[in-house]
Design a protein around this motif. Structure first.
Motif, mmCIF file in Angstrom:
data_model
loop_
_atom_site.group_PDB
_atom_site.id
_atom_site.type_symbol
_atom_site.label_atom_id
_atom_site.label_comp_id
_atom_site.label_asym_id
_atom_site.label_seq_id
_atom_site.Cartn_x
_atom_site.Cartn_y
_atom_site.Cartn_z
ATOM 1 N N GLY A 94 1.144 -1.708 -0.449
ATOM 2 C CA GLY A 94 -0.199 -0.241 0.066
ATOM 3 C C GLY A 94 0.670 1.337 0.448
ATOM 4 N N MET A 95 -0.132 2.877 -0.471
ATOM 5 C CA MET A 95 0.785 3.559 -0.907
ATOM 6 C C MET A 95 0.380 4.361 -0.099
ATOM 7 S SD MET A 95 2.970 5.344 -3.575
ATOM 8 C CE MET A 95 3.318 4.113 -3.908
ATOM 9 N N VAL A 96 0.302 5.633 0.539
ATOM 10 C CA VAL A 96 0.165 6.858 0.966
ATOM 11 C C VAL A 96 1.210 8.328 0.779
ATOM 12 C CG1 VAL A 96 0.165 8.292 3.533
ATOM 13 C CG2 VAL A 96 -1.186 6.007 3.594
ATOM 14 N N LEU B 28 -3.942 -1.272 -6.292
ATOM 15 C CA LEU B 28 -2.562 -1.122 -4.626
ATOM 16 C C LEU B 28 -3.113 -0.243 -3.749
ATOM 17 C CD1 LEU B 28 -0.035 -1.766 -3.346
ATOM 18 C CD2 LEU B 28 0.554 0.539 -4.253
ATOM 19 N N PRO B 29 -3.934 -0.686 -2.761
ATOM 20 C CA PRO B 29 -4.615 0.678 -2.154
ATOM 21 C C PRO B 29 -3.425 1.778 -1.642
ATOM 22 C CG PRO B 29 -4.249 -1.094 -0.835
ATOM 23 C CD PRO B 29 -4.130 -1.713 -1.896
ATOM 24 N N LEU B 30 -4.248 2.813 -2.009
ATOM 25 C CA LEU B 30 -3.475 4.617 -1.901
ATOM 26 C C LEU B 30 -4.280 5.744 -1.676
ATOM 27 C CD1 LEU B 30 -1.275 6.699 -3.381
ATOM 28 C CD2 LEU B 30 -3.112 5.975 -4.824
ATOM 29 N N ALA B 31 -3.516 6.121 -1.231
ATOM 30 C CA ALA B 31 -4.406 7.195 -0.409
ATOM 31 C C ALA B 31 -3.653 8.742 -0.505
ATOM 32 C CB ALA B 31 -4.220 6.885 1.483
ATOM 33 N N ARG C 98 -8.137 13.089 0.159
ATOM 34 C CA ARG C 98 -8.481 13.918 1.580
ATOM 35 C C ARG C 98 -7.721 15.170 0.535
ATOM 36 N NH1 ARG C 98 -8.660 13.254 8.051
ATOM 37 N NH2 ARG C 98 -10.125 15.561 8.108
ATOM 38 N N ILE C 99 -8.535 16.608 0.745
ATOM 39 C CA ILE C 99 -8.145 18.003 0.318
ATOM 40 C C ILE C 99 -7.826 18.476 1.863
ATOM 41 C CG2 ILE C 99 -7.547 20.411 -0.685
ATOM 42 C CD1 ILE C 99 -8.850 18.164 -2.833
ATOM 43 N N ASP D 248 -4.682 8.952 10.365
ATOM 44 C CA ASP D 248 -6.206 8.687 9.279
ATOM 45 C C ASP D 248 -5.666 7.519 8.302
ATOM 46 O OD1 ASP D 248 -7.189 8.916 11.352
ATOM 47 O OD2 ASP D 248 -7.968 10.784 11.088
ATOM 48 N N ALA D 249 -4.922 8.540 6.815
ATOM 49 C CA ALA D 249 -4.643 8.003 6.183
ATOM 50 C C ALA D 249 -4.000 6.583 5.823
ATOM 51 C CB ALA D 249 -4.206 9.082 4.787
ATOM 52 N N ILE D 250 -3.103 6.626 7.183
ATOM 53 C CA ILE D 250 -1.968 5.926 6.562
ATOM 54 C C ILE D 250 -3.171 4.180 7.437
ATOM 55 C CG2 ILE D 250 -0.634 4.556 8.465
ATOM 56 C CD1 ILE D 250 1.176 7.275 8.128
#
Length: 345
Positions: A160-162, A257-260, A310-311, A329-331
């Protein structure tokens, strides 16, 4: 009379040279003493991991899987800026931050410090420390292209990635087009000069103390203490900035892939007058730059079919200090997706 004047000029020149040599020698002694004191007062919070003749500082906390890897932006502070985020992540999974070559507690490295060299170091240090995948990579600012390059080269290890207001592969050109401000040298001459004479102690005397109110006082003092020796490492990365962006741009998709993606959104009116002047932009230029940035952030969201964005209207670029809760929160979101996907297999 002429010979008398010449003799005195020579004597003054020699005396001046001797004085300069004494001052430089005293400065060198001062610098070595200051480095020894910094090592004593501010030891690394993690461990120094040998990756083949040099050591990289790796700081891991918590337990669990996947392991969250925090990649800092391009500056001299390294892993220290992640402190507010790391302490919270360690409560629900294992998390590691580190300092790239020549930054803070990590040894310097020879050769070009582009994203390929940076990610090779990261891969080596994780392996040497027995920190096994899967990884959730978190990249802030220039850390974004670095985690993109890592994912391209070690895709099977990334779960995953943030991206926290991450740099975009085409940002230099597109921001210049948006603002009408031509591209500039990423390393002003005065800073290159300071990096070249760091052994004299001059940078330690003239550089301002790090002012990071979001961090504990001792952490800010550690950044200040290691700032002079971190200059060369940071500038080596800056010299390869465009190469690193281009390499990251060769990663065309993350699949599912999970991405935030966390993006800045602070408007011009929310900055103080001093901050507006310091930006070097007019309000119109700022708005055009932010519109271009928002477009590039949307393109990063589109890298994955399993992404969220999220902006943050109350944050500028250094999101991990201004809104660490948003990154946390994103992680959590990405980690939960990874855990659920693993459980479903």
């Amino acid at each position: 009379m002429r010979q008398f004047v010449i003799r005195w000029v020579k004597r003054l020149a020699i005396a001046g040279l001797i004085l300069v040599m004494v001052l430089v020698g005293a400065g060198a002694i001062y610098e070595q003493t200051a480095r020894s004191q910094a090592a004593k007062d501010y030891p690394p919070p993690g461990k120094l991991v040998d990756i083949g003749g040099r050591k990289i500082h790796l700081n891991c906390e918590g337990s669990g899987t996947p392991i969250v890897i925090l990649e800092a932006g391009a500056d001299t502070s390294g892993s220290a800026l992640w402190e507010p985020v790391q302490k919270q992540i360690a409560r629900f999974t294992r998390v590691c931050s580190y300092d790239r070559a020549g930054i803070m507690w990590s040894d310097p490295a020879k050769g070009q410090r582009d994203s390929l060299a940076v990610t090779e170091d990261l891969h080596k240090v994780l392996r040497a420390a027995n920190e096994r995948p899967p990884y959730v990579l978190v990249g802030a600012s220039m850390g974004g292209p670095y985690v993109m390059t890592f994912t391209k080269n070690y895709r099977e290890e990334v779960a995953g990635m943030v991206l926290a207001d991450a740099s975009h592969p085409e940002q230099t050109k597109r921001l210049a087009e948006a603002t009408g401000v031509p591209e500039s040298n990423p390393i002003p001459f005065v800073f290159r000069a300071l990096a070249a004479v760091v052994w004299t102690g001059l940078p330690r005397l003239v550089l301002p103390d790090a002012e990071v109110p979001e961090l504990p006082a001792e952490t800010a003092k550690a950044i200040t203490a290691y700032q002079p020796t971190s200059l060369k490492g940071a500038f080596a990365e800056a010299a390869a900035f465009e190469d690193s962006l281009r390499e990251a741009g060769t990663l065309l998709t993350l699949g599912n892939l999970p991405l935030a993606v966390i993006s800045r959104g602070k408007p011009w009116s929310a900055f103080t007058e001093a901050e507006q002047k310091a930006s070097g932009f007019t309000q119109e230029q700022f708005n055009r730059a932010e519109a271009a940035w928002a477009s590039m952030q949307a393109e990063e969201v589109a890298l994955s079919s399993n992404s969220t964005q999220r902006i943050l209207k109350d944050s500028s670029h250094v999101v991990q200090l201004e809104r660490p809760d948003a990154i946390i929160d994103a992680i959590k979101e990405v980690v939960n997706k990874v855990v659920h996907a693993e459980a479903a297999r």
